[in-house]
Design a protein around this motif. Structure first.
Motif, PDB file in Angstrom:
ATOM      1  N   SER A  45      37.002  69.274  91.724  1.00 12.45           N
ATOM      2  CA  SER A  45      35.618  69.514  92.150  1.00 12.45           C
ATOM      3  C   SER A  45      35.627  70.597  93.221  1.00 12.45           C
ATOM      4  N   THR A  92      34.543  69.347  96.769  1.00 15.86           N
ATOM      5  CA  THR A  92      35.531  68.543  97.508  1.00 15.86           C
ATOM      6  C   THR A  92      36.782  69.371  97.810  1.00 15.86           C
ATOM      7  N   PHE A 109      36.026  71.285 101.084  1.00 10.55           N
ATOM      8  CA  PHE A 109      36.039  70.459 102.298  1.00 10.55           C
ATOM      9  C   PHE A 109      37.224  69.482 102.321  1.00 10.55           C
ATOM     10  N   LEU A 127      37.549  66.083 104.521  1.00  5.03           N
ATOM     11  CA  LEU A 127      37.303  64.819 103.821  1.00  5.03           C
ATOM     12  C   LEU A 127      38.483  63.856 103.970  1.00  5.03           C
ATOM     13  N   VAL A 157      40.180  63.465 106.722  1.00  2.00           N
ATOM     14  CA  VAL A 157      40.329  63.024 108.118  1.00  2.00           C
ATOM     15  C   VAL A 157      40.300  61.491 108.271  1.00  2.00           C
ATOM     16  N   PRO A 158      39.334  60.789 107.674  1.00  6.49           N
ATOM     17  CA  PRO A 158      39.370  59.324 107.811  1.00  6.49           C
ATOM     18  C   PRO A 158      40.669  58.717 107.279  1.00  6.49           C
ATOM     19  N   ASN A 181      42.520  64.904  92.098  1.00  4.97           N
ATOM     20  CA  ASN A 181      41.119  65.229  92.407  1.00  4.97           C
ATOM     21  C   ASN A 181      40.348  64.136  93.143  1.00  4.97           C
ATOM     22  N   PRO A 182      40.394  62.875  92.705  1.00  8.08           N
ATOM     23  CA  PRO A 182      39.463  61.918  93.312  1.00  8.08           C
ATOM     24  C   PRO A 182      39.858  61.479  94.725  1.00  8.08           C
ATOM     25  N   PHE A 183      38.844  61.087  95.465  1.00  6.93           N
ATOM     26  CA  PHE A 183      39.021  60.536  96.813  1.00  6.93           C
ATOM     27  C   PHE A 183      39.768  59.207  96.673  1.00  6.93           C
ATOM     28  N   PRO A 184      40.885  59.050  97.369  1.00  4.42           N
ATOM     29  CA  PRO A 184      41.659  57.820  97.158  1.00  4.42           C
ATOM     30  C   PRO A 184      41.087  56.630  97.909  1.00  4.42           C
ATOM     31  N   GLY A 185      41.475  55.454  97.476  1.00  2.00           N
ATOM     32  CA  GLY A 185      41.104  54.240  98.200  1.00  2.00           C
ATOM     33  C   GLY A 185      41.963  54.086  99.450  1.00  2.00           C
ATOM     34  N   PHE A 186      41.650  53.065 100.245  1.00  2.00           N
ATOM     35  CA  PHE A 186      42.318  52.902 101.538  1.00  2.00           C
ATOM     36  C   PHE A 186      43.386  51.806 101.518  1.00  2.00           C
ATOM     37  N   THR A 215      45.366  52.666  90.917  1.00  2.00           N
ATOM     38  CA  THR A 215      44.005  53.095  91.271  1.00  2.00           C
ATOM     39  C   THR A 215      43.894  54.605  91.425  1.00  2.00           C
ATOM     40  N   TYR A 216      44.990  55.322  91.282  1.00  2.00           N
ATOM     41  CA  TYR A 216      44.929  56.759  91.556  1.00  2.00           C
ATOM     42  C   TYR A 216      45.677  57.534  90.479  1.00  2.00           C
ATOM     43  N   PRO A 217      45.191  58.721  90.151  1.00  2.00           N
ATOM     44  CA  PRO A 217      45.826  59.476  89.062  1.00  2.00           C
ATOM     45  C   PRO A 217      47.290  59.825  89.327  1.00  2.00           C
TER      46      PRO A 217
END
Lengths: 392, 420
Positions: B241, B244, B247, B251, B253-254, B310-315, B321-323
């Motif tokens: 994307s 994303t 930035f 993105l 940072v958290p 590409n996707p925002f990962p979980g915490f 859960t992630y590619p």
């Protein structure tokens, strides 16, 4: 049920009003400011420059706000599409959507930030393009962090508690506000102020004890602020205000003003006001996002951000009224502590020449943007003090 | 896409058996002196002829046959020499870049190819991204060893290059065991191969852009055995994307803050695990699970930050859960000696990881620009980054006692042992 709800709303409204009245009380006398002519206080050329500069600033603010609302409005409608860019589960996805919303606003507002610096340069004032762009970018990182934390709390509560998430959320945010207010002074650093004798004398008069005064070097405008709670209370002076053309006498007035904030518990009062707005604010947010499934659902986040920014804009006039009230009390406190209305007047006159602030802005600017009394009002207060019985 | 990559006209051929002669290893830098002088002279000649080649090719659209063969000989010789110095190959190389005569060789187009004139015109500019990656992998696109002091042809990145680290570590290992570790050999060979592709592109031997995909580069090389810590993901997951990507740093940072907080607990947990593993010989299952999640989460965050996914990962570092995901075998008995001296033993792997970090950073920066323009990640860079992240994850798993299997530096994925 309707009657009971109406009664509950009435009771809550009354509690809110009583709390607001308690917070509003101050040491300000029932005063009536004398009307002064700004042309008698400021040179005509300075007035013209300040009015022109401020009008440009107002235009930028209007542009900024319009762009912000436009971008967030569009984002509220289409932002949900970015859900596919996340593998983070509902809360993580909500965080991503929230951050992207503010990222878009940042990008859209960037031209205004650059134009703002250009405008300042045109009027011979300081301002850095790097600060306005890259510095701004870093500030955005801080925004993202706080936003993520806030969304994690709200969404977590909404998913656990359901529609009444706002009831526990508001106290959590109030707690966080207290925590930040307590911790922030220790994070800011700064150099010690080189006139501890003045500080000690003012502390005695203002009935505050052991408040370190620090000078911050990172700003190019004359200003100061007081912050902290209990042991973390500090006064920060921005470097330009301790340098010429500001004199030690005027700095003393500034210090007395800031210590006045602390002496009258303005930080606690600000948190109190924040608490009063937090409950209805979070409730409204919960109400507005219900159609999108509530705050526990990522799809509601773009709308929630738009609603939040809009609500902040709507409550701006009220917040400014409160802020101006607190500032007026700090000015009055400074006058009583220093017994030097001349220093106060000179200080506010210098502010006009150094910051090109319009001494008497138009009404809508006063309502929406001024969180301090206008320079003219502040000078009028010094005159009032000089002529009133309070003066020795 | 995969077929296209197979057809890259510059191919690396590795027929090395990993055996090394300790004597020639020990004196390798001295033995190479005649080659260094020869290579220096050849490089000067190449610079002159490359300019002539460029001018002619601009008009004709294809390099003259003689010059083409001259360039090919130089590229092959450079590969042989670099392989010899870096201990990627064992025998002393010839001086003219003979084709098929060295165990680490480069296959090049036999005849000059028709090329687009505009790419010839701006070839150097187009090559800049590849040169950056090459600098991170091999230290330069060629000539860095022979003419280093002179500085004129030196183009390295200051010693952080993967090839240099592999050579130094390989020197000690070869002296001790008489064999080059396969992981280091493969990593060095990969760097040499990419460097050869870049040089061929710059010298107009081909107009095919260098491809940094490790699997394609080492297509003919035997894969290492299955490692207990594996990175899995679709190498063709390339969509990005643009928003994303732009930035991405902010993105993340958290996640970075959360990762730091998690790291504090993970360090404490790993200390506890160290004592448990030292006394029991087997890690505690609960701590193993926790540390596995931490390493996996770290991989997810890095993959997101560095645009490998590409996707925002979980915490939470949850598996599946992630590619780009991490598979870790369950807790197994570990060698107590390896456990006791784990930190010291990890130092060589840390050096390799640091060198790969340079390549990873270069790949991320280039992917950022590419992603913004195209809305996708370049296939080769994505897979180079995945390789670097895999090594990093294996290293972390080793340090945090998830396994006592040493990180494998080979760019190739491990394969299951054939059934008995």
């Amino acid at each position: 049920v309707t009657l009971r709800r109406a009664a509950l709303v009435l009771v809550l409204g009354a509690v809110w009003a009583v709390a607001a009245w308690l917070l509003w009380r101050s040491s300000l006398p029932a005063y009536h400011l004398p009307h002064l002519d700004e042309r008698a206080l400021f040179p005509a050329r300075l007035l013209h420059r300040a009015q022109h500069f401020s009008s440009v600033g107002r235009l930028f603010w209007l542009g900024n706000t319009a762009v912000q609302l436009l971008v967030l409005g569009v984002y509220a409608h289409y932002g949900v599409r970015f859900t596919r860019e996340s593998a983070a589960g509902p809360i993580g996805t909500g965080m991503l959507l929230g951050m992207l919303g503010f990222a878009l606003v940042w990008a859209a507002q960037l031209p205004f930030a650059v134009l703002g610096v250009w405008g300042r340069h045109r009027y011979g004032m300081g301002g850095s393009y790097v600060q306005a762009t890259i510095g701004n970018w870093l500030a955005l990182a801080g925004t993202f962090l706080f936003l993520s934390l806030a969304l994690a709390i709200v969404m977590g509560l909404a998913r656990r508690v359901g529609r009444r998430w706002w009831l526990p959320a508001a106290p959590v945010f109030i707690g966080l506000a207290i925590l930040f207010a307590f911790v922030t002074p220790w994070l800011l650093g700064g150099e010690p102020y080189n006139r501890p004798d003045v500080v000690a004398r003012l502390e005695r008069i203002e009935h505050v004890r052991h408040v370190p005064v620090r000078v911050l070097d990172a700003f190019d405008e004359p200003n100061a602020f007081a912050t902290g709670l209990g042991a973390s209370r500090r006064v920060f002076l921005w470097k330009p205000i301790v340098d010429p053309p500001f004199t030690p006498r005027e700095d003393q007035f500034v210090l007395a003003h800031e210590l006045g904030h602390l002496a009258h518990n303005h930080i606690w009062k600000s948190i109190g006001w924040y608490a009063l707005f937090a409950f209805p604010g979070t409730y409204l947010l919960a109400l507005l996002t219900r159609r999108r499934g509530g705050m526990g659902v990522p799809a509601a986040i773009p709308l929630a951000i738009f609603a939040l920014v809009f609500l902040q804009l709507v409550q701006l006039p009220l917040q400014n009224v409160i802020s101006r009230h607190l500032e007026a009390e700090a000015d009055w406190s400074a006058l009583r502590a220093t017994h030097d209305p001349t220093a106060g007047r000179q200080l506010f006159q210098l502010f006009a020449s150094e910051t090109l602030e319009d001494p008497s802005p138009p009404w809508w600017d006063y309502v929406l943007l001024e969180n301090h009394p206008t320079l003219l009002q502040r000078i009028e207060m010094t005159r009032y003090y000089a002529t009133s019985a309070q003066s020795p | 896409m995969a077929m296209e990559a197979h057809e890259h006209p510059v191919r690396l051929i590795v027929e090395d058996d990993l055996r090394r002669n300790r004597w020639t290893v020990f004196f390798r830098l001295l033995l190479v002196i005649p080659h260094a002088i020869w290579f220096f002279l050849w490089t000067i000649l190449i610079i002159v002829t490359a300019i002539a080649n460029w001018v002619i090719s601009l008009f004709t659209g294809r390099p003259p046959g003689g010059l083409h063969r001259f360039m090919c000989g130089y590229i092959r010789y450079q590969a042989h020499l670099t392989a010899y110095i870096s201990l990627t190959g064992n025998p002393y190389p010839g001086f003219v870049g003979e084709e098929g005569e060295y165990p680490v060789d480069v296959a090049l187009p036999a005849e000059p190819q028709q090329q687009r004139r505009w790419t010839i015109l701006i070839r150097i500019l187009l090559a800049i991204p590849a040169l950056l990656v090459s600098a991170a992998l091999a230290g330069s696109t060629g000539g860095s060893y022979s003419s280093g002091k002179g500085g004129k042809t030196r183009g390295g990145n200051g010693g952080g290059a993967l090839l240099v680290v592999c050579a130094v570590l390989g020197w000690f290992a070869s002296l001790a065991r008489g064999r080059m570790p396969k992981g280091l050999r493969d990593a060095a060979a990969y760097s040499i191969g990419y460097s050869a592709q870049v040089t061929a592109y710059v010298l107009l031997v081909t107009d095919r852009y260098p491809n940094s995909d490790p699997t394609q580069m080492l297509a003919g090389v035997e894969r290492p055995s299955r490692h207990p810590v594996r990175v899995v993901g679709d190498p063709y997951d390339l969509r990005r994307s643009r928003l994303t990507v732009f930035f991405r740093l902010l993105l993340t940072v958290p996640h970075i803050v959360w990762l730091l907080l998690w790291a504090i607990v993970a360090i404490l947990a790993s200390i506890a695990q160290w004592f448990v593993t030292l006394f029991r010989g087997t890690p505690a299952a609960g701590l193993h699970g926790f540390l596995t999640r931490y390493v996996r989460y770290r991989l997810h965050v890095y993959a997101y930050l560095l645009l490998v996914a590409n996707p925002f990962p979980g915490f939470t570092g949850t598996e599946g859960t992630y590619p780009l995901d991490l598979e870790v075998d369950g807790p197994k008995r570990q060698n107590r000696w390896k456990t006791g001296f784990r930190i010291i033993l990890a130092i060589p792997a840390l050096l390799v990881s640091a060198a790969l970090g340079g390549a990873l950073f270069a790949a991320a920066v280039l992917t950022w620009f590419y992603g913004l323009v195209n809305g996708s990640a370049p296939w080769g860079l994505r897979n180079l980054s995945a390789y670097a992240l895999r090594y990093d994850a294996q290293l972390f798993a080793y340090e945090l006692l998830l396994t006592d299997a040493y990180p494998h530096a080979s760019p190739l994925e491990g394969e299951d042992a054939p059934p008995e």
